[in-house]
Every structure is written in structure tokens, then in C-alpha cells.
Design a protein around this motif. Structure first.
Motif, PDB file in Angstrom:
ATOM      1  N   GLN A   1     -38.725  27.996  -0.743  1.00 47.35           N
ATOM      2  CA  GLN A   1     -37.773  28.256   0.351  1.00 47.35           C
ATOM      3  C   GLN A   1     -36.800  27.082   0.512  1.00 47.35           C
ATOM      4  O   GLN A   1     -35.587  27.285   0.590  1.00 47.35           O
ATOM      5  CB  GLN A   1     -38.528  28.483   1.669  1.00 47.35           C
TER       6      GLN A   1
ATOM      7  N   ASP B   1     -40.495  23.667 -11.370  1.00 44.78           N
ATOM      8  CA  ASP B   1     -41.412  24.481 -10.560  1.00 44.78           C
ATOM      9  C   ASP B   1     -42.459  25.037 -11.521  1.00 44.78           C
ATOM     10  O   ASP B   1     -42.232  25.120 -12.728  1.00 44.78           O
ATOM     11  CB  ASP B   1     -40.658  25.637  -9.881  1.00 44.78           C
TER      12      ASP B   1
ATOM     13  N   TYR C   1     -54.153  22.595   5.002  1.00 48.10           N
ATOM     14  CA  TYR C   1     -52.743  22.216   4.773  1.00 48.10           C
ATOM     15  C   TYR C   1     -52.375  20.990   5.621  1.00 48.10           C
ATOM     16  O   TYR C   1     -51.806  20.012   5.121  1.00 48.10           O
ATOM     17  CB  TYR C   1     -51.867  23.412   5.135  1.00 48.10           C
TER      18      TYR C   1
HETATM   19  P1  NAD Z   1     -42.569  27.192  -0.675  1.00 48.20           P
HETATM   20  O1  NAD Z   1     -43.964  27.686  -0.629  1.00 48.20           O
HETATM   21  O2  NAD Z   1     -41.459  28.109  -0.336  1.00 48.20           O
HETATM   22  O3  NAD Z   1     -42.264  26.583  -2.100  1.00 48.20           O
HETATM   23  C1  NAD Z   1     -43.181  25.771  -2.794  1.00 48.20           C
HETATM   24  C2  NAD Z   1     -42.858  25.868  -4.267  1.00 48.20           C
HETATM   25  O4  NAD Z   1     -43.863  25.113  -4.937  1.00 48.20           O
HETATM   26  C3  NAD Z   1     -42.900  27.295  -4.822  1.00 48.20           C
HETATM   27  O5  NAD Z   1     -41.700  27.581  -5.507  1.00 48.20           O
HETATM   28  C4  NAD Z   1     -44.097  27.294  -5.765  1.00 48.20           C
HETATM   29  O6  NAD Z   1     -43.889  28.069  -6.930  1.00 48.20           O
HETATM   30  C5  NAD Z   1     -44.190  25.808  -6.125  1.00 48.20           C
HETATM   31  N1  NAD Z   1     -45.533  25.411  -6.554  1.00 48.20           N
HETATM   32  C6  NAD Z   1     -46.729  25.863  -6.093  1.00 48.20           C
HETATM   33  N2  NAD Z   1     -47.733  25.272  -6.790  1.00 48.20           N
HETATM   34  C7  NAD Z   1     -47.147  24.429  -7.676  1.00 48.20           C
HETATM   35  C8  NAD Z   1     -47.640  23.559  -8.659  1.00 48.20           C
HETATM   36  N3  NAD Z   1     -48.951  23.415  -8.891  1.00 48.20           N
HETATM   37  N4  NAD Z   1     -46.752  22.831  -9.391  1.00 48.20           N
HETATM   38  C9  NAD Z   1     -45.432  22.973  -9.183  1.00 48.20           C
HETATM   39  N5  NAD Z   1     -44.885  23.815  -8.286  1.00 48.20           N
HETATM   40  C10 NAD Z   1     -45.754  24.526  -7.537  1.00 48.20           C
HETATM   41  O7  NAD Z   1     -42.504  25.868   0.234  1.00 48.20           O
HETATM   42  P2  NAD Z   1     -41.253  25.303   1.041  1.00 48.20           P
HETATM   43  O8  NAD Z   1     -41.199  26.010   2.313  1.00 48.20           O
HETATM   44  O9  NAD Z   1     -40.058  25.229   0.185  1.00 48.20           O
HETATM   45  O10 NAD Z   1     -41.810  23.827   1.355  1.00 48.20           O
HETATM   46  C11 NAD Z   1     -41.417  22.691   0.649  1.00 48.20           C
HETATM   47  C12 NAD Z   1     -42.123  21.493   1.262  1.00 48.20           C
HETATM   48  O11 NAD Z   1     -41.766  21.395   2.642  1.00 48.20           O
HETATM   49  C13 NAD Z   1     -43.655  21.589   1.247  1.00 48.20           C
HETATM   50  O12 NAD Z   1     -44.198  20.308   1.090  1.00 48.20           O
HETATM   51  C14 NAD Z   1     -43.995  22.104   2.626  1.00 48.20           C
HETATM   52  O13 NAD Z   1     -45.278  21.733   3.029  1.00 48.20           O
HETATM   53  C15 NAD Z   1     -42.932  21.409   3.443  1.00 48.20           C
HETATM   54  N6  NAD Z   1     -42.675  22.107   4.699  1.00 48.20           N
HETATM   55  C16 NAD Z   1     -42.083  23.330   4.711  1.00 48.20           C
HETATM   56  C17 NAD Z   1     -41.861  23.980   5.916  1.00 48.20           C
HETATM   57  C18 NAD Z   1     -41.216  25.320   5.986  1.00 48.20           C
HETATM   58  O14 NAD Z   1     -41.189  25.923   7.076  1.00 48.20           O
HETATM   59  N7  NAD Z   1     -40.680  25.854   4.898  1.00 48.20           N
HETATM   60  C19 NAD Z   1     -42.257  23.360   7.118  1.00 48.20           C
HETATM   61  C20 NAD Z   1     -42.893  22.138   7.067  1.00 48.20           C
HETATM   62  C21 NAD Z   1     -43.078  21.508   5.851  1.00 48.20           C
END
Ligand code: NAD
Ligand code: AKB
Length: 322
Positions: free
Chosen positions: A16, A38, A147
Motif C-alpha cells: 500500500q 518485493d 505485529y
Molecule cells: P503492505 O502489506 O501493503 O505491503 C507490504 C509489502 O511487503 C507487500 O507488497 C508484500 O508483498 C511485501 N512482503 C511481504 N513479505 C515479504 C518478504 N518476506 N520479503 C519482501 N517483501 C515482503 O504494507 P504497507 O501498508 O505498505 O506497510 C508498509 C510499512 O508501513 C510496514 O512496515 C507497516 O507495518 C507500516 N505501517 C503501515 C500502516 C498502514 O496503515 N498501511 C500503518 C502503520 C505502519
């Protein structure tokens, strides 16, 4: 004066946040200087056509090391993770990806003397014992989700690498992120994106959170702004490094539904809370982000009404709905 970021690698770039961050960083730093990675073998056409893309599992330290070498990387934005709801379904995977993946990133960055690393934390770092209103920067960190536990470890480990090895690790505690481009990847705040799609497509939505559930949220343009502002901030101004509270807006499910109704008057919502309710109940309602404001000039541009209008406009175009 901190060293400059010139050659950037993003992990989890198809997610995202990563999918939009990749594009703004490519615009800002040059397309060839931003390597998207990714675990996914099916990145969007935009992702592969706009710059380098490598399939990379962050748990594979050798591959990570070779990609960093291949592109002479000096900066990593580490976005790969398993989020809260998916994490509760498979806590072992969440630990493996979020902890071992992070450790690999920090170790490669230390060994290769990289300039800077971005490691995002989350409001999930807090727990039921944390004050829920205007949650302070310094407070109780006793999360109940796997998490959240990995996020607290990430904050502390990043800070350890800073003090022990001089590695410039930075991070914010993102609230729930709302965006129109890429769907969220298995979190508790996902309702705040799903509701827009369902409102436009079917004029009704069943929320998996109770109507009075109030959480801190942020619109994607503010998320990208915060990420880049912190990464470009002068290191000498930072008293915190890996754990900045950042606030955008804060609303309950019912308040969001009412805001959507101003644009779609016949929109209906009902409520069937599931296992994610307990997670949401353990998180803050609103966040005090004065440290981010003081140390690197943070302030958000979007509130609930501005975000809602923009989301509906963007999604109407995306879904070809008048
Ligand atoms: P997301 O789940 O949309 O994307 C995570 C990506 O990581 C995915 O594209 C997935 O394919 C990839 N992934 C999963 N396992 C993997 C692996 N072993 N090796 C490589 N890639 C892998 O997450 P996001 O929302 O884009 O979040 C990004 C960061 O921001 C994360 O650390 C998340 O904890 C943090 N975060 C997000 C939010 C939110 O609301 N989106 C809020 C707080 C924190
Ligand atoms: C989730 O709900 O898991 C994420 C987050 C707030 O970290 N959106």
C-alpha cells in the motif's frame, strides 16, 4: 551535516505505501536511482516500466546483500512487513518477516556503511495500558499483537544500531493509512479504505469494527510527506530517531460513514465486529505528535473532510463511476 541519499532501495515496494513511495522517490531522486523490491513476482507495469525492480524476500540476506552491491545502494526504505490482522492469523510468519527481515536490513546497512535506513513503526506499538487519548511520545509500549511486538522491537533495534554502530536509522509510528491506489495489506485499519470502494460500488458497507471505534488515521499524501521529510531532516536536529508519533486525523467509523453520506446520501452502513475489534480497542484514539513537529517541522495537510472528498474523486475515476 548528514550524508546524502543518492541510491535508494525499497523493500515491500508493491504494498500500500511502497507502491506510491516508489513513484514519488523516483520522481525526486531519478528513476534509475530508486530500486523497487518485493517478494512479489507480479509487480504492476508502472512499477517495472518506471525503474529497476528485483524480486527479493527480505529474509534472504545473501540476495539482499547482492542487490545492495549491484546497484551501489546507500539508503533503504524498509517497507516489507506482515500487518496486524494477517499477523494474528500467522504469528510465526509475522515474526519471521518483521524481525528476521529487519535484522537482515540493519546488518547489511551496518556492514556496508549505508547512509540511512527508514524503518516504519506503527500505532500498533501501543497497547491497552497506554493512554488512549492524545497518546504521548514517551509512554507505555506493551502491545498485545505479534505485529505490535515486532514494531516495538523494530524501534528499539533501530535505535540500538544508531547508538552502537552510528547507523542513521529513522522511523515514524504511522497511523492507519488511507489511499486510493493500492489496497491495504491485511491490517485493522483497512476498513477505512474498503468503505470507500463499497460506498461507491454498492452504496453499503458492513464494518468489521464497532461504530464508536475511533483510531488515528492519515491520508497517503501526508504519509509520503512525513516519510520524506523525516528522511531528509538534518540529523543534528533529531532527539528521537526511530519512534516519532505522527498524527493526521482521528475519527470513528460512524463519523467516517457520515462524512461519506455528505457525498453519497443513500450510503448505508451496518456493523459486524470481528477479531479485529479487540486489536483496535488496544490502540490509541488520537496521537500527540509534538516531537515530530518540533524536531523536523511536521504538520499534516489533510483532515477528514478534505481526505474524504479527495478519496471519492480519485476512486470515481479509478472505478469509472459517475
Ligand atoms: P503492505 O502489506 O501493503 O505491503 C507490504 C509489502 O511487503 C507487500 O507488497 C508484500 O508483498 C511485501 N512482503 C511481504 N513479505 C515479504 C518478504 N518476506 N520479503 C519482501 N517483501 C515482503 O504494507 P504497507 O501498508 O505498505 O506497510 C508498509 C510499512 O508501513 C510496514 O512496515 C507497516 O507495518 C507500516 N505501517 C503501515 C500502516 C498502514 O496503515 N498501511 C500503518 C502503520 C505502519
Ligand atoms: C494495521 O492496521 O495493521 C496497520 C497499522 C496501523 O499498523 N494499518
Amino acid at each position: 551535516m548528514s550524508k546524502e541519499m543518492k541510491r535508494i532501495l525499497i523493500t515491500g515496494a508493491c504494498g500500500q505505501i511502497g507502491s506510491e513511495l516508489t513513484m514519488v522517490l523516483r520522481e525526486r531522486y531519478g528513476t534509475d536511482n530508486v530500486v523497487a523490491t518485493d517478494i512479489r513476482k507480479d509487480p504492476s507495469r508502472e512499477m517495472v516500466e518506471s525503474g529497476p525492480y528485483e524480486v527479493l524476500d527480505v529474509r534472504d540476506r545473501e540476495k539482499l546483500s547482492s542487490v545492495v552491491e549491484k546497484y551501489s545502494i546507500d539508503t533503504i526504505f524498509h517497507m516489507a512487513a506482515i500487518l496486524s490482522a494477517s499477523g494474528e492469523k500467522n504469528p510465526w510468519l509475522a515474526w519471521d518477516v518483521n524481525i528476521n527481515g529487519l535484522y537482515n536490513v540493519l546488518e547489511i546497512a551496518r556492514e556496508k556503511n549505508l547512509t540511512r535506513v527508514f524503518v516504519p513503526s506503527s500505532i500498533a506499538a501501543f497497547g491497552p495500558e497506554t493512554p488512549r487519548k492524545n497518546t504521548p511520545q514517551e509512554t507505555v509500549l506493551k502491545p498485545r499483537t505479534i505485529y505490535g511486538i515486532t514494531k516495538v522491537v523494530g524501534e528499539r533495534l533501530g535505535e540500538y544500531y544508531f547508538w552502537k554502530f552510528g547507523l542513521d536509522v529513522r522511523g515514524v509510528r504511522y497511523p492507519g493509512i488511507i489511499s486510493s491506489k493500492t489496497l491495504p495489506g491485511g491490517g485493522t485499519t483497512d476498513y477505512a479504505v474498503e468503505i470507500f470502494y463499497e460506498a461507491l460500488k454498492h452504496k453499503k458497507y458492513t464494518s468489521f469494527l464497532r461504530k464508536d471505534t475511533r483510531l488515528p488515521m492519515m491520508y497517503m499524501p501526508d504519509c509520503l510527506k512525513a516519510t520524506i521529510m523525516l528522511m531528509e531532516a538534518d540529523l543534528s536536529r533529531l532527539k528521537h530517531h526511530t519512534d516519532f508519533n505522527v498524527a493526521g486525523m482521528s475519527f470513528s467509523v460512524e463519523e467516517l460513514a457520515n462524512e461519506i453520506k455528505k457525498h453519497i446520501p443513500d450510503f448505508k452502513i451496518d456493523y459486524k465486529p470481528d477479531f479485529r475489534q479487540e486489536i483496535a480497542d488496544s490502540w490509541p484514539e488520537s496521537i500527540d505528535d509534538s516531537a515530530a513537529r518540533e524536531e523536523w517541522g511536521w504538520s499534516p495537510d489533510y483532515d477528514l473532510s478534505k481526505m474524504t472528498a479527495d478519496m471519492l474523486e480519485k476512486l470515481r475515476k479509478k472505478l469509472s463511476i459517475d
